[in-house]
Enzyme design. Structure first.
Site, PDB file in Angstrom:
ATOM      1  N   GLY A  87     -15.266 -42.814 -87.126  1.00 29.90           N
ATOM      2  CA  GLY A  87     -16.406 -43.408 -87.824  1.00 29.90           C
ATOM      3  C   GLY A  87     -15.908 -44.249 -88.998  1.00 29.90           C
ATOM      4  O   GLY A  87     -14.958 -43.859 -89.677  1.00 29.90           O
ATOM      5  N   ARG A 106      -0.601 -56.116 -97.939  1.00 31.25           N
ATOM      6  CA  ARG A 106       0.097 -56.712 -99.086  1.00 31.25           C
ATOM      7  C   ARG A 106       1.393 -55.971 -99.409  1.00 31.25           C
ATOM      8  O   ARG A 106       2.378 -56.577 -99.821  1.00 31.25           O
ATOM      9  CB  ARG A 106      -0.838 -56.778-100.288  1.00 31.25           C
ATOM     10  N   ARG A 142     -14.458 -46.106 -80.183  1.00 33.92           N
ATOM     11  CA  ARG A 142     -13.814 -44.921 -79.611  1.00 33.92           C
ATOM     12  C   ARG A 142     -13.261 -45.265 -78.219  1.00 33.92           C
ATOM     13  O   ARG A 142     -13.771 -46.152 -77.545  1.00 33.92           O
ATOM     14  CB  ARG A 142     -14.817 -43.789 -79.524  1.00 33.92           C
ATOM     15  N   ASP A 162      -9.303 -36.966 -87.802  1.00 32.52           N
ATOM     16  CA  ASP A 162      -8.422 -36.140 -86.961  1.00 32.52           C
ATOM     17  C   ASP A 162      -8.291 -36.680 -85.529  1.00 32.52           C
ATOM     18  O   ASP A 162      -7.220 -36.600 -84.935  1.00 32.52           O
ATOM     19  CB  ASP A 162      -8.875 -34.675 -86.970  1.00 32.52           C
ATOM     20  N   THR A 173     -12.534 -40.651 -93.744  1.00 31.74           N
ATOM     21  CA  THR A 173     -13.763 -40.199 -93.090  1.00 31.74           C
ATOM     22  C   THR A 173     -14.718 -39.687 -94.164  1.00 31.74           C
ATOM     23  O   THR A 173     -14.281 -39.034 -95.119  1.00 31.74           O
ATOM     24  CB  THR A 173     -13.536 -39.082 -92.053  1.00 31.74           C
ATOM     25  N   ASP A 181     -16.602 -37.348 -93.864  1.00 31.94           N
ATOM     26  CA  ASP A 181     -16.771 -35.891 -93.714  1.00 31.94           C
ATOM     27  C   ASP A 181     -15.816 -35.105 -94.629  1.00 31.94           C
ATOM     28  O   ASP A 181     -16.078 -33.943 -94.939  1.00 31.94           O
ATOM     29  CB  ASP A 181     -16.521 -35.465 -92.263  1.00 31.94           C
ATOM     30  N   ASP A 205     -13.022 -33.768 -93.892  1.00 28.51           N
ATOM     31  CA  ASP A 205     -12.707 -32.549 -93.137  1.00 28.51           C
ATOM     32  C   ASP A 205     -11.282 -32.562 -92.597  1.00 28.51           C
ATOM     33  O   ASP A 205     -10.996 -31.935 -91.577  1.00 28.51           O
ATOM     34  CB  ASP A 205     -13.716 -32.383 -91.984  1.00 28.51           C
ATOM     35  N   ARG A 239     -20.684 -33.938 -89.766  1.00 26.06           N
ATOM     36  CA  ARG A 239     -20.322 -33.319 -88.483  1.00 26.06           C
ATOM     37  C   ARG A 239     -20.394 -31.799 -88.599  1.00 26.06           C
ATOM     38  O   ARG A 239     -21.399 -31.284 -89.043  1.00 26.06           O
ATOM     39  CB  ARG A 239     -18.930 -33.787 -88.056  1.00 26.06           C
TER      40      ARG A 239
END
Ligand code: F6P
Length: 319
Positions: A11, A25, A72, A103, A126, A128, A130, A172
């Protein structure tokens, strides 16, 4: 290191562009050219690339999303899906690759290392937050601030109508974004995947709050804990009060990165590129206790629940 690939996966998260800019750079300063893989993992199979010179990345630091896009490509787990990736890699002749994502992207990165011998460094990004091995991932702070801003606004109308609001936050299966949104907005309740809850208890607490003179009730629900539509229906049914629900959804993923995310993404993008040149790969670079910390790309398990539990406890004390 003469040619470095950059890919954004999973995402999108605010700050991905900032990280891309830092990689391009830094690599340029170290004498390498950078090739952007467009459309994430699918782009690696299709061979869609773009040149990324220092000028091309000017003016992207503050832009949300990712100029490289992210698609994806679950087929990469299969032999048929791997063959086109092999072709692209042969054509591109990369000396290394920076993967900016979560992940799932790091699993893909591990495959690039194991099956193609390509040096890879991961940068955690992300909303999340996580990913084990870093205190914070790129995009989390921006998403948190978007959620806080939304809840603050909802609170105004909730108080005006004396209403209960159930607000669903992304994340999630991980409740950290919801727990921190709840702390930062002074919500009355937070429902998290990490902690079992009983809606009868939630309703009792809300009623008690109204009895003590509260003018509204804000309930933050982590998407991994349940659907706001179901929870709001159940609460309305039990309490016979006016209940509304809001799903914040992808709003949390867009917009300009916060100051924190801009600094984090600049630091991590820069350090990840240096690591490739230093021959340190197969690693993700994160930040732990405000210091760079590397961890193995292929040992990414579930995010620890303890940070979520710590924040849930604080929320309970302060409510
Ligand atoms: O992983 C980031 C995330 O925004 C999650 O919080 C959410 O569950 C998911 O992605 C949504 O994915 P999609 O954009 O594919 O709907």
């Amino acid at each position: 290191m003469k040619r470095i690939g950059i890919l954004t996966g999973g995402g999108d998260a605010a700050g991905m562009n900032t990280a891309v800019r830092a990689v391009v750079r830094t690599a340029h300063g170290l004498g390498a050219e950078t090739i952007g893989i467009r459309k994430g993992w699918r782009g690696l199979a299709e061979g869609t690339t773009m040149e990324l010179c220092p000028r091309r990345v000017s003016g992207i630091l503050h832009q949300g999303g990712t100029i490289l896009q992210t698609f994806r490509y679950p087929e990469f787990a299969t032999d048929e899906g791997t063959a086109p990736v092999a072709k692209t890699l042969e054509k591109l002749k990369l000396d290394g690759m920076i993967i900016i994502g979560g992940d799932g992207s790091f699993r893909g990165g591990t495959k690039l290392i194991k099956e193609f011998g390509l040096p890879v460094v991961g940068v955690p990004a992300t909303i999340d937050n996580d990913i084990p091995g870093t205190d914070i991932s790129i995009g989390f702070d921006t998403a948190l601030n978007i959620a806080i801003d939304a809840v603050d606004k909802i609170r105004d109308t909730a108080t005006s109508h004396g209403r209960i609001f159930v607000i669903e936050v992304m994340g999630r299966e991980y409740g950290l974004l919801a727990a921190q949104t709840a702390i930062a907005t002074g919500a009355e309740e937070v429902l998290l995947p990490e902690i079992p809850f009983d809606l009868d208890d939630v309703c009792r607490n809300i009623s008690e709050g109204y009895r003590r003179g509260k003018e509204h009730a804000i309930i933050i629900v982590a998407e991994g804990a349940g659907k706001a539509s179901y929870i709001s229906y159940e609460i309305k049914d039990r309490l016979k009060r006016s209940v509304r629900m809001v799903v914040l959804g992808h709003v949390q993923r867009g917009g300009s990165p916060s100051g924190y995310d801009r600094i984090l993404a600049s630091r991590l993008g820069h350090r990840a590129t240096e690591m490739l040149f230093e021959g340190k790969h197969g690693l993700m670079v994160g930040v732990v206790a405000n210091k760079f910390k590397t961890s193995s790309l292929d040992k990414k398990t579930k995010a620890p629940a303890k940070s979520v539990l710590r924040d849930a406890r604080l929320m309970e004390i302060l409510v």
